[in-house]
Motif scaffolding. Structure first.
Motif, PDB file in Angstrom:
ATOM      1  N   ARG A  46       0.839  -1.211   0.000  1.00 11.50           N
ATOM      2  CA  ARG A  46       0.000   0.000   0.000  1.00 11.50           C
ATOM      3  C   ARG A  46       0.870   1.255   0.000  1.00 11.50           C
ATOM      4  NH1 ARG A  46      -2.654   3.859   3.149  1.00 11.50           N
ATOM      5  NH2 ARG A  46      -1.152   3.471   4.826  1.00 11.50           N
ATOM      6  N   GLU A 161      -7.234  -6.717   8.297  1.00 10.72           N
ATOM      7  CA  GLU A 161      -6.962  -6.641   6.867  1.00 10.72           C
ATOM      8  C   GLU A 161      -5.561  -6.127   6.567  1.00 10.72           C
ATOM      9  OE1 GLU A 161     -10.089  -4.995   4.436  1.00 10.72           O
ATOM     10  OE2 GLU A 161     -11.557  -5.302   6.032  1.00 10.72           O
ATOM     11  N   ARG A 163      -4.283  -3.231   7.536  1.00  5.48           N
ATOM     12  CA  ARG A 163      -4.209  -1.775   7.467  1.00  5.48           C
ATOM     13  C   ARG A 163      -3.793  -1.228   8.823  1.00  5.48           C
ATOM     14  NH1 ARG A 163     -10.340  -1.316   5.432  1.00  5.48           N
ATOM     15  NH2 ARG A 163     -10.464  -2.113   7.566  1.00  5.48           N
ATOM     16  N   TRP A 179     -11.774   3.339   7.181  1.00  3.42           N
ATOM     17  CA  TRP A 179     -10.979   3.392   5.956  1.00  3.42           C
ATOM     18  C   TRP A 179     -11.865   3.416   4.713  1.00  3.42           C
ATOM     19  CZ3 TRP A 179      -5.554   3.161   5.263  1.00  3.42           C
ATOM     20  CH2 TRP A 179      -4.822   3.076   6.451  1.00  3.42           C
ATOM     21  N   TYR A 180     -11.353   4.090   3.660  1.00  2.08           N
ATOM     22  CA  TYR A 180     -11.943   3.954   2.338  1.00  2.08           C
ATOM     23  C   TYR A 180     -11.356   2.701   1.694  1.00  2.08           C
ATOM     24  CZ  TYR A 180     -13.931   8.675   2.328  1.00  2.08           C
ATOM     25  OH  TYR A 180     -14.671   9.796   2.611  1.00  2.08           O
ATOM     26  N   PRO A 181     -12.169   1.884   1.061  1.00  2.20           N
ATOM     27  CA  PRO A 181     -11.637   0.687   0.396  1.00  2.20           C
ATOM     28  C   PRO A 181     -10.862   1.085  -0.859  1.00  2.20           C
ATOM     29  CG  PRO A 181     -13.960   0.946  -0.109  1.00  2.20           C
ATOM     30  CD  PRO A 181     -13.631   1.997   0.920  1.00  2.20           C
ATOM     31  N   PRO A 182     -10.047   0.171  -1.396  1.00  2.22           N
ATOM     32  CA  PRO A 182      -9.341   0.481  -2.651  1.00  2.22           C
ATOM     33  C   PRO A 182     -10.320   0.753  -3.779  1.00  2.22           C
ATOM     34  CG  PRO A 182      -9.186  -1.860  -2.115  1.00  2.22           C
ATOM     35  CD  PRO A 182      -9.778  -1.192  -0.924  1.00  2.22           C
ATOM     36  N   GLU A 183      -9.911   1.639  -4.680  1.00  2.00           N
ATOM     37  CA  GLU A 183     -10.770   1.992  -5.819  1.00  2.00           C
ATOM     38  C   GLU A 183      -9.889   2.207  -7.035  1.00  2.00           C
ATOM     39  OE1 GLU A 183     -13.409   5.823  -7.061  1.00  2.00           O
ATOM     40  OE2 GLU A 183     -13.865   4.943  -5.103  1.00  2.00           O
ATOM     41  N   PRO A 188      -6.221   1.532  -0.236  1.00  2.00           N
ATOM     42  CA  PRO A 188      -7.028   1.981   0.900  1.00  2.00           C
ATOM     43  C   PRO A 188      -6.442   3.239   1.535  1.00  2.00           C
ATOM     44  CG  PRO A 188      -6.622  -0.383   1.005  1.00  2.00           C
ATOM     45  CD  PRO A 188      -5.745   0.145  -0.089  1.00  2.00           C
TER      46      PRO A 188
END
Length: 214
Positions: A46, A161, A163, A179-183, A188
């Motif tokens: 990440r 997870e 993070r 957290w915002y998830p991956p996009e 993240p």
């Protein structure tokens, strides 16, 4: 204006400007115990992805306090390499202040009564001007869930997870609560952060992240 009078005026101006936005909730559960563990592979990956985007920004809501002084408002953080520009604003009162620095340039604080102020350390400049303790230089890393370079060694714990869940560095404890998830190609990123150092507190809710050119 004397230094004492100027500082008092600065505190009133900034607190008044931020107070017009309404405050974030102040009640929260005590920090949970989190085991400090080595960095998992998913977190290393990440951070490698984040390193590919030296230009980034976020917009959100922030609440800061130092003892009895505090307030909340909108925050807009623009980062380009080591250079940053941070704006805080209260739409209701139309008051705001801006902090800029990094990349070898002096730190500048605008929006205070008496005109702009400059210095070599953003955190000290804010503390002297407003009475608030905000670790600006470290926040550029902490807000993305990363330990700050050039600071004390960090202790970190991670969630299920992989993070970051908690980070301790330079006497601050930073809790990553959402957290915002991956996009797409974006990894993240934190949505909600609480940072505490004694009676100094910074609470942040990120409404939008942008990596690279907007």
């Amino acid at each position: 204006m004397t230094a004492t009078a100027w500082r008092a005026a600065a505190v009133l101006l900034v607190a008044g400007a931020l107070g017009g936005c309404g405050s974030l909730a102040t009640r929260q559960a005590p920090p949970e115990d989190v085991a400090f563990t080595p960095e998992p592979a998913v977190e290393t990956a990440r951070q490698a992805m984040l390193a590919l985007s030296p230009q980034w920004s976020f917009q959100g809501r922030v609440a800061v306090s130092k003892g009895r002084n505090g307030g909340s408002g909108r925050i807009d953080w623009q980062q380009q390499g080591d250079a940053y520009q941070v704006s805080l604003a209260a739409p209701v009162t139309r008051q705001s202040w801006q902090l800029s620095g990094g990349a070898g340039q002096a730190v500048r604080l605008d929006g205070l009564q008496g005109g702009p102020r400059s210095g070599g350390d953003a955190g000290q400049l804010l503390l002297q001007a407003t009475g608030w303790e905000i670790p600006v230089e470290q926040l550029a890393a902490w807000v993305r869930g990363m330990p700050a370079t050039g600071a004390q060694a960090a202790r970190r714990g991670f969630d299920a997870e992989g993070r970051p869940r908690v980070l301790q560095q330079d006497d601050w404890r930073i809790d990553y609560l959402d957290w915002y998830p991956p996009e797409g190609e974006r990894p993240p990123l934190p949505r909600r952060i609480d940072a505490v150092n004694g009676d100094a507190k910074v609470r942040l809710i990120v409404d939008e992240w942008t990596l690279g050119q907007p």
